[in-house]
Design an enzyme around this catalytic site. Structure first.
Site, short mmCIF file in Angstrom:
data_model
loop_
_atom_site.label_atom_id
_atom_site.label_comp_id
_atom_site.label_asym_id
_atom_site.label_seq_id
_atom_site.Cartn_x
_atom_site.Cartn_y
_atom_site.Cartn_z
N LYS A 47 0.85 -1.21 0.00
CA LYS A 47 0.00 0.00 0.00
C LYS A 47 0.88 1.25 0.00
O LYS A 47 0.66 2.19 -0.75
CB LYS A 47 -0.94 -0.01 1.22
CG LYS A 47 -2.07 -1.03 1.08
CD LYS A 47 -2.89 -1.23 2.36
CE LYS A 47 -3.84 -2.42 2.15
NZ LYS A 47 -4.67 -2.76 3.29
N GLN A 73 -4.79 -1.37 9.44
CA GLN A 73 -4.69 -2.71 8.87
C GLN A 73 -5.31 -3.75 9.81
O GLN A 73 -5.02 -3.77 11.00
CB GLN A 73 -3.22 -3.05 8.56
CG GLN A 73 -3.02 -4.35 7.82
CD GLN A 73 -3.58 -4.35 6.40
OE1 GLN A 73 -3.70 -3.32 5.76
NE2 GLN A 73 -3.93 -5.53 5.91
N ASP A 108 -11.34 2.73 3.46
CA ASP A 108 -11.64 1.29 3.39
C ASP A 108 -13.15 1.07 3.17
O ASP A 108 -13.56 -0.02 2.74
CB ASP A 108 -11.28 0.62 4.73
CG ASP A 108 -9.98 -0.16 4.67
OD1 ASP A 108 -9.66 -0.71 3.60
OD2 ASP A 108 -9.31 -0.24 5.71
N1 GUN Z 1 -6.77 -6.72 6.05
C1 GUN Z 1 -6.98 -7.51 4.95
N2 GUN Z 1 -7.60 -6.81 3.99
C2 GUN Z 1 -7.78 -5.56 4.45
C3 GUN Z 1 -8.35 -4.38 3.90
O1 GUN Z 1 -8.86 -4.34 2.77
N3 GUN Z 1 -8.34 -3.28 4.72
C4 GUN Z 1 -7.81 -3.31 5.97
N4 GUN Z 1 -7.86 -2.18 6.67
N5 GUN Z 1 -7.28 -4.39 6.51
C5 GUN Z 1 -7.25 -5.51 5.75
#
Ligand code: GUN
Length: 302
Positions: free
Chosen positions: A54, A98, A121
């Site tokens: 990311k 996350q 998100d």
């Molecule tokens: N953990 C696994 N996929 C995601 C996601 O799309 N967003 C977040 N914040 N955590 C994750």
């Protein structure tokens, strides 16, 4: 018949270059770039690799990126204070915490503390509600479903009036993608069925699907004989079924398998996403798109 491959890696590059171009234009005109903070708690290896990607993508696009790593034993109170700090930071348009979080932290409480207008998100209940209403009410569609819809649209598959069957009812994929496909508007207008572990005849439902979206997390769940000839198959499953040595790096890497028996399904489907290289690359791409959108909202140009 061999299905057309819907490659997330290719679609990602197209979308990222569109974002990059827009970021440059906004920077020239308004003197601002999208700001994203990634908050990583602890050292879960999968989370580290997602967050690293990311950050790398945000940097490549010219975003202002803050990597805020915190120890696994951070208190809920301190994490809430951190979120409050970024909620009040005007240089930040998107806050990403996350998941999963350590057990002593209440995930719901944390996600609900993020300002809904920085919730790139799309997990905050306000954004879930906005998605349900649809149309111009939607601010941040959740990233994986948004990526799936982009893949369907960009590969030229007709969605209007199509029978869409979604396998799986998670809050992150199944429920939102079903909701998005039934909305009025381009890339949607579908007739949607959600099936899950308690559904009586999974095979019969899948067999009706013009567009079959599988997000069950069960390797090889969908059998080739469940697929309608010519259907579009979107496999969201990323299941680690073993390990191998990478030819490129010589390091151990996971062997990934989707929820669909790909080798046989591709002989029946009209189009299909591979695993890996299908839906996976789209999630981070849509996170970047949402962060850009957030800046545009704040500038009044969205
Ligand atoms: N953990 C696994 N996929 C995601 C996601 O799309 N967003 C977040 N914040 N955590 C994750």
């Amino acid at each position: 018949m061999t299905a057309k491959l819907i490659k997330g890696t290719e679609i990602r590059e197209k979308i990222l270059s569109e974002i990059e171009k827009e970021v440059k234009e906004i920077k020239e005109k308004h003197g601002q770039v999208p700001g994203l903070v990634t908050i990583l708690i602890g050292a879960n290896p999968a989370s580290i690799s997602y967050v690293t990607l990311k950050i790398k993508t945000a940097n490549r696009l010219g975003f202002h990126e803050i990597q805020d790593d915190q120890p696994a034993d951070i208190s809920e109170e301190d994490l809430l204070a951190l979120i409050s700090k970024y909620n009040n930071d005007d240089s930040i348009n998107g806050i990403l915490v996350q998941l999963p979080l350590p057990k002593h932290i209440n995930e719901k409480k944390i996600l609900n503390a993020i300002d809904p207008d920085k919730d790139v998100d799309g997990f905050h209940p306000v954004n879930v509600g906005r998605l349900m209403i649809g149309g111009d009410e939607v601010k941040f569609p959740p990233c994986t479903p948004a990526g799936i819809q982009e893949m369907i649209v960009r590969s030229g598959v007709e969605t209007s009036g199509a029978e869409v069957v979604v396998v799986g009812r998670s809050n992150i994929v199944g429920k939102p993608i079903a909701n998005m496909m039934l909305q009025k508007g381009p890339g949607a207008n579908s007739t949607v069925t959600i099936v899950h572990t308690r559904t009586k005849d999974l095979a019969a439902h899948c067999k009706r699907a013009d567009i079959l979206i599988v997000a069950a997390g069960v390797p090889g769940l969908v059998k080739p004989e469940w697929i309608k000839e010519g259907a579009c198959v979107i496999d969201v499953g990323v299941n680690r079924v073993g390990e191998k040595i990478s030819e490129k790096t010589g390091k151990k890497i996971a062997i990934l398998r989707g929820d669909v028996d790909f080798d046989k399904a591709k002989e029946i489907a009209g189009s299909i996403t591979p695993v890996p290289g299908g839906v996976g690359p789209m999630t981070i791409t849509m996170l970047m798109k949402n962060t850009l959108k957030s800046l545009k909202f704040s500038l009044g140009i969205a």
